[in-house]
Design a protein around this motif. Structure first.
Motif, short mmCIF file in Angstrom:
data_model
loop_
_atom_site.label_atom_id
_atom_site.label_comp_id
_atom_site.label_asym_id
_atom_site.label_seq_id
_atom_site.Cartn_x
_atom_site.Cartn_y
_atom_site.Cartn_z
N ASP A 41 28.03 -23.54 4.33
CA ASP A 41 27.30 -24.63 3.65
C ASP A 41 25.80 -24.36 3.65
O ASP A 41 25.12 -24.55 2.65
CB ASP A 41 27.58 -25.98 4.33
CG ASP A 41 28.97 -26.51 4.05
OD1 ASP A 41 29.66 -25.95 3.15
OD2 ASP A 41 29.39 -27.46 4.73
N PHE A 42 25.26 -23.92 4.81
CA PHE A 42 23.84 -23.64 4.92
C PHE A 42 23.43 -22.53 3.95
O PHE A 42 22.44 -22.66 3.22
CB PHE A 42 23.48 -23.23 6.36
CG PHE A 42 22.05 -22.84 6.52
CD1 PHE A 42 21.07 -23.81 6.67
CD2 PHE A 42 21.67 -21.50 6.51
CE1 PHE A 42 19.74 -23.45 6.81
CE2 PHE A 42 20.35 -21.14 6.65
CZ PHE A 42 19.37 -22.12 6.80
N LEU A 43 24.21 -21.44 3.93
CA LEU A 43 23.88 -20.33 3.04
C LEU A 43 24.04 -20.73 1.57
O LEU A 43 23.27 -20.29 0.71
CB LEU A 43 24.72 -19.11 3.37
CG LEU A 43 24.40 -18.48 4.73
CD1 LEU A 43 25.38 -17.35 5.04
CD2 LEU A 43 22.97 -17.98 4.79
N GLY A 44 25.01 -21.58 1.28
CA GLY A 44 25.18 -22.10 -0.07
C GLY A 44 23.97 -22.92 -0.50
O GLY A 44 23.48 -22.80 -1.63
N TYR A 48 21.95 -21.70 -3.66
CA TYR A 48 22.05 -22.44 -4.92
C TYR A 48 21.19 -23.70 -4.96
O TYR A 48 20.81 -24.14 -6.04
CB TYR A 48 23.52 -22.82 -5.17
CG TYR A 48 24.41 -21.61 -5.18
CD1 TYR A 48 24.35 -20.68 -6.21
CD2 TYR A 48 25.29 -21.37 -4.13
CE1 TYR A 48 25.15 -19.55 -6.20
CE2 TYR A 48 26.10 -20.24 -4.12
CZ TYR A 48 26.02 -19.34 -5.15
OH TYR A 48 26.80 -18.22 -5.15
N GLY A 49 20.88 -24.28 -3.82
CA GLY A 49 20.05 -25.48 -3.79
C GLY A 49 18.58 -25.15 -3.79
O GLY A 49 17.87 -25.36 -4.77
N ASN A 54 16.51 -15.18 0.05
CA ASN A 54 15.77 -13.98 0.45
C ASN A 54 14.53 -14.35 1.26
O ASN A 54 14.19 -13.65 2.22
CB ASN A 54 15.38 -13.16 -0.78
CG ASN A 54 16.57 -12.40 -1.33
OD1 ASN A 54 17.47 -12.02 -0.59
ND2 ASN A 54 16.60 -12.20 -2.62
N HIS A 55 13.86 -15.43 0.91
CA HIS A 55 12.70 -15.88 1.68
C HIS A 55 13.13 -16.28 3.09
O HIS A 55 12.46 -15.94 4.07
CB HIS A 55 12.00 -17.04 0.97
CG HIS A 55 10.80 -17.55 1.67
ND1 HIS A 55 9.64 -16.82 1.77
CD2 HIS A 55 10.57 -18.70 2.31
CE1 HIS A 55 8.75 -17.51 2.45
NE2 HIS A 55 9.29 -18.65 2.79
N TRP A 56 14.26 -16.98 3.21
CA TRP A 56 14.77 -17.38 4.53
C TRP A 56 15.12 -16.14 5.35
O TRP A 56 14.79 -16.06 6.53
CB TRP A 56 15.99 -18.29 4.35
CG TRP A 56 16.61 -18.68 5.66
CD1 TRP A 56 16.19 -19.63 6.53
CD2 TRP A 56 17.76 -18.07 6.26
NE1 TRP A 56 17.01 -19.67 7.63
CE2 TRP A 56 17.99 -18.72 7.50
CE3 TRP A 56 18.63 -17.06 5.88
CZ2 TRP A 56 19.03 -18.39 8.33
CZ3 TRP A 56 19.67 -16.72 6.72
CH2 TRP A 56 19.86 -17.39 7.93
#
Length: 134
Positions: A41-44, A48-49, A54-56
């Motif tokens: 969920d976090f990676l989604g 997408y949100g 890439n910045h993270w």
């Protein structure tokens, strides 16, 4: 040379989860299942949100580099990070992108030359001008 993945394929995520399972990180299978769901969920959300995955990942690389610099200091090794370089050239020279990664920052490690120690003071603002204490 700290680097990060250029893309985060599901195969990598599955490999991480498999390794965590093999290492016994979550003895309770339900907790591992919950962890995997939260992670996806976090990676989604980042993909997408916020659209800043890439910045993270870049920030995660910097966190790991900071810990490496602290460990180096404990060993008496000088360390400094270097930015402002052409990552494409570095990636090409060291064939970084062929591994699915990209260079985000450089880390120089070494021992100081006692003959070149600077004796002039370094100018820094006072702590209360740099930090908010709560």
């Amino acid at each position: 040379m700290p680097a990060q993945k250029r893309h985060l394929p599901d195969t990598h995520l599955k490999a991480v989860f498999t390794k965590e399972g093999a290492d016994g990180r979550f003895p309770d299978p339900a907790k591992q299942e919950l962890w995997e769901s939260i992670t996806r969920d976090f990676l989604g959300l980042r993909t997408y949100g916020y659209k800043d995955l890439n910045h993270w990942m870049d920030k995660q690389t910097h966190l790991a580099m900071g810990l490496t610099m602290m460990a180096a200091a404990e060993l008496g090794v000088e360390a400094t990070s270097l930015e402002g370089f052409d990552s494409t050239s570095v990636d090409k020279a060291f064939k970084i992108r062929e591994s699915g990664h990209t260079t985000t920052v450089l880390l120089a490690l070494g021992y100081p030359d006692p003959a070149r120690v600077h004796t002039t003071s370094i100018s820094r603002f006072e702590a209360d001008q740099l930090f908010t204490f709560m």
